[in-house]
Enzyme design. Sequence first.
Site, PDB file in Angstrom:
ATOM      1  N   GLU A  96       9.985   9.027 -16.259  1.00 50.50           N
ATOM      2  CA  GLU A  96       8.587   9.415 -16.478  1.00 50.50           C
ATOM      3  C   GLU A  96       8.103   8.986 -17.867  1.00 50.50           C
ATOM      4  O   GLU A  96       6.968   8.540 -18.047  1.00 50.50           O
ATOM      5  CB  GLU A  96       8.431  10.927 -16.318  1.00 50.50           C
ATOM      6  CG  GLU A  96       8.629  11.411 -14.895  1.00 50.50           C
ATOM      7  CD  GLU A  96       8.729  12.932 -14.844  1.00 50.50           C
ATOM      8  OE1 GLU A  96       9.857  13.445 -14.902  1.00 50.50           O
ATOM      9  OE2 GLU A  96       7.690  13.588 -14.760  1.00 50.50           O
ATOM     10  N   LYS A 147      -0.224  -1.896 -39.433  1.00 51.08           N
ATOM     11  CA  LYS A 147       1.221  -1.661 -39.410  1.00 51.08           C
ATOM     12  C   LYS A 147       1.658  -0.493 -38.545  1.00 51.08           C
ATOM     13  O   LYS A 147       2.590  -0.615 -37.745  1.00 51.08           O
ATOM     14  CB  LYS A 147       1.732  -1.491 -40.849  1.00 51.08           C
ATOM     15  CG  LYS A 147       1.806  -2.834 -41.583  1.00 51.08           C
ATOM     16  CD  LYS A 147       2.147  -2.719 -43.039  1.00 51.08           C
ATOM     17  CE  LYS A 147       0.923  -2.620 -43.927  1.00 51.08           C
ATOM     18  NZ  LYS A 147      -0.067  -3.698 -43.752  1.00 51.08           N
ATOM     19  N   GLN A 189      -4.728  -3.159 -43.462  1.00 52.44           N
ATOM     20  CA  GLN A 189      -3.613  -2.232 -43.713  1.00 52.44           C
ATOM     21  C   GLN A 189      -3.352  -1.347 -42.486  1.00 52.44           C
ATOM     22  O   GLN A 189      -2.266  -0.803 -42.317  1.00 52.44           O
ATOM     23  CB  GLN A 189      -3.928  -1.364 -44.935  1.00 52.44           C
ATOM     24  CG  GLN A 189      -2.854  -0.369 -45.301  1.00 52.44           C
ATOM     25  CD  GLN A 189      -3.071   0.194 -46.703  1.00 52.44           C
ATOM     26  OE1 GLN A 189      -2.835  -0.503 -47.682  1.00 52.44           O
ATOM     27  NE2 GLN A 189      -3.562   1.412 -46.784  1.00 52.44           N
ATOM     28  N   HIS A 234       0.830  -1.221   0.000  1.00 52.62           N
ATOM     29  CA  HIS A 234       0.000   0.000   0.000  1.00 52.62           C
ATOM     30  C   HIS A 234       0.859   1.264   0.000  1.00 52.62           C
ATOM     31  O   HIS A 234       0.425   2.311   0.471  1.00 52.62           O
ATOM     32  CB  HIS A 234      -0.953   0.045   1.201  1.00 52.62           C
ATOM     33  CG  HIS A 234      -1.667  -1.245   1.462  1.00 52.62           C
ATOM     34  ND1 HIS A 234      -2.900  -1.548   0.942  1.00 52.62           N
ATOM     35  CD2 HIS A 234      -1.290  -2.343   2.174  1.00 52.62           C
ATOM     36  CE1 HIS A 234      -3.267  -2.752   1.342  1.00 52.62           C
ATOM     37  NE2 HIS A 234      -2.311  -3.265   2.080  1.00 52.62           N
TER      38      HIS A 234
HETATM   39  N1  ARG Z   1      -0.950  -2.270 -48.603  1.00 55.10           N
HETATM   40  C1  ARG Z   1      -1.741  -3.435 -48.383  1.00 55.10           C
HETATM   41  C2  ARG Z   1      -1.791  -3.746 -46.871  1.00 55.10           C
HETATM   42  O1  ARG Z   1      -1.023  -3.262 -46.181  1.00 55.10           O
HETATM   43  C3  ARG Z   1      -1.183  -4.609 -49.100  1.00 55.10           C
HETATM   44  C4  ARG Z   1      -2.191  -5.622 -49.456  1.00 55.10           C
HETATM   45  C5  ARG Z   1      -3.136  -5.084 -50.473  1.00 55.10           C
HETATM   46  N2  ARG Z   1      -4.023  -6.098 -50.913  1.00 55.10           N
HETATM   47  C6  ARG Z   1      -5.126  -5.814 -51.615  1.00 55.10           C
HETATM   48  N3  ARG Z   1      -5.899  -6.795 -51.944  1.00 55.10           N
HETATM   49  N4  ARG Z   1      -5.471  -4.582 -51.885  1.00 55.10           N
HETATM   50  O2  ARG Z   1      -2.639  -4.464 -46.432  1.00 55.10           O
END
Ligand code: ARG
Length: 464
Positions: A296, A331, A328, A162
């Site tokens: 931090e 990423k 997409q 605590h």
């Molecule tokens: N730039 C696309 C992605 O990151 C690649 C795959 C695209 N595929 C498609 N059927 N349009 O997902």
Amino acid sequence: MNDSSGSNAMWGGRFAAGPDAIMEAINASIGFDRRLAAQDIEASRAHAAMLGATGIVSVSDAETIREGLLTVLSEIEAGAFPFSAALEDIHMNVESRLKALIGEPAGRLHTARSRNDQVATDFRLWVRGQCDAAIAGLTALMRALVVQAEAGAGLVMPGFTHLQVAQPVTWGHHMLAYVEMLDRDRGRFADARARMNESPLGAAALAGTSFPIDRDATAAALGFDRPMANSLDAVSDRDFALEFLAAASICATHLSRFAEELVIWSSAQFRFVVFSDRFSTGSSIMPQKKNPDAAELVRAKVGRITGALVALLTVMKGLPLAYSKDMQEDKEQVFDAADALMLALAAMEGMVRDLAPNEAALRAAAASGFSTATDLADWLVRSLGLPFREAHHVTGTLVRRAEERGVDLPDLTLEEMQAAHPGISAEVYRVLGVDNSVASRASYGGTAPVRVRAQVRRWQEALA
Ligand code: ARG
């Protein structure tokens, strides 16, 4: 690259006109998926070699493609590559440049392949590399913690529950608590890596291909254990990225907790540790300040990392099989989370290497707050045979007495002690010392210096 109608040269056959500017803006991923360039070219080179070996394209075309891809890679690495948003993504940028370099054979590279298995392959390779990087970063941080643990195996500090002083512990024990957590983090990244290490390449758009491809060959060339067994699954799941983000979130949570402790410990109220100048900052208005900004920020990085996990879970939720463009959006989340995690690990390692514990302040704090009251109660049980509940009560009256007088337990006289229980002897003063307290907690996993030193040796061997 547009043909005369303005439509895309890669898929423009059925289109009479090019895209609206807004369409291009929402559709293009080249602004971020250029980070997959090395993986994209590695996978394309493996695919081309396989196309040549199976006779799907001529060996000489396959070789021309493989050579040309190396040229593209060197252009990208040199920062001389003309990335184009009209070409949408890294896959079409690379292929288009390949065409400009080698001409007709470039058009054969996409045989028996789709951008769907291509991106799934590239991204798996990238995330796999980040699992390795995370494990390396964790290992470096663990080593730094073990150095601290060895130096402070017998250094007494307060243990908290605590955030109230609870019982004395050792600095080494506290450091090794994080080593255990980080080792489980390593295990999570290793587990995720092992599970994701299958090749989607050759799944093509979603259903496989009519060409006589050799998926074992491309899998082996890319260091995968085997090809994925179901083409629909191969192009449509991102669970490998989710697992990476989940492991990263748990790891970042561990780092955040430790960072918070460092922030508290370095405050003027605690003065438990001093940060090196290398990992502190000053204030632009208050000349006396030395701020723990790095700690931090490590504390805060978990926000974006766990945010990325939640974002990708939410993107994937409810998506029908197989590929949808929603994916997409996987990423940027993973790139950002991975960058944040690697930076946090490196910053934490630097801070821990430079960290100087303030022995006097730690020891004084360890003795405060009646931290050895449990030792007193245990002694009453062991020496006088009291039931623990009664020993707890006797100790409680002594704590109250000390509190009334504004002193610590060892400052009470023997007469005051005996007023609480007549059986108490002068031997009691020995158990009230913090060194005795930590040394007595020698149960397996306990804080006793002898236990901590044994664990330090175990970790030194494991991390050698
Ligand atoms: N730039 C696309 C992605 O990151 C690649 C795959 C695209 N595929 C498609 N059927 N349009 O997902």
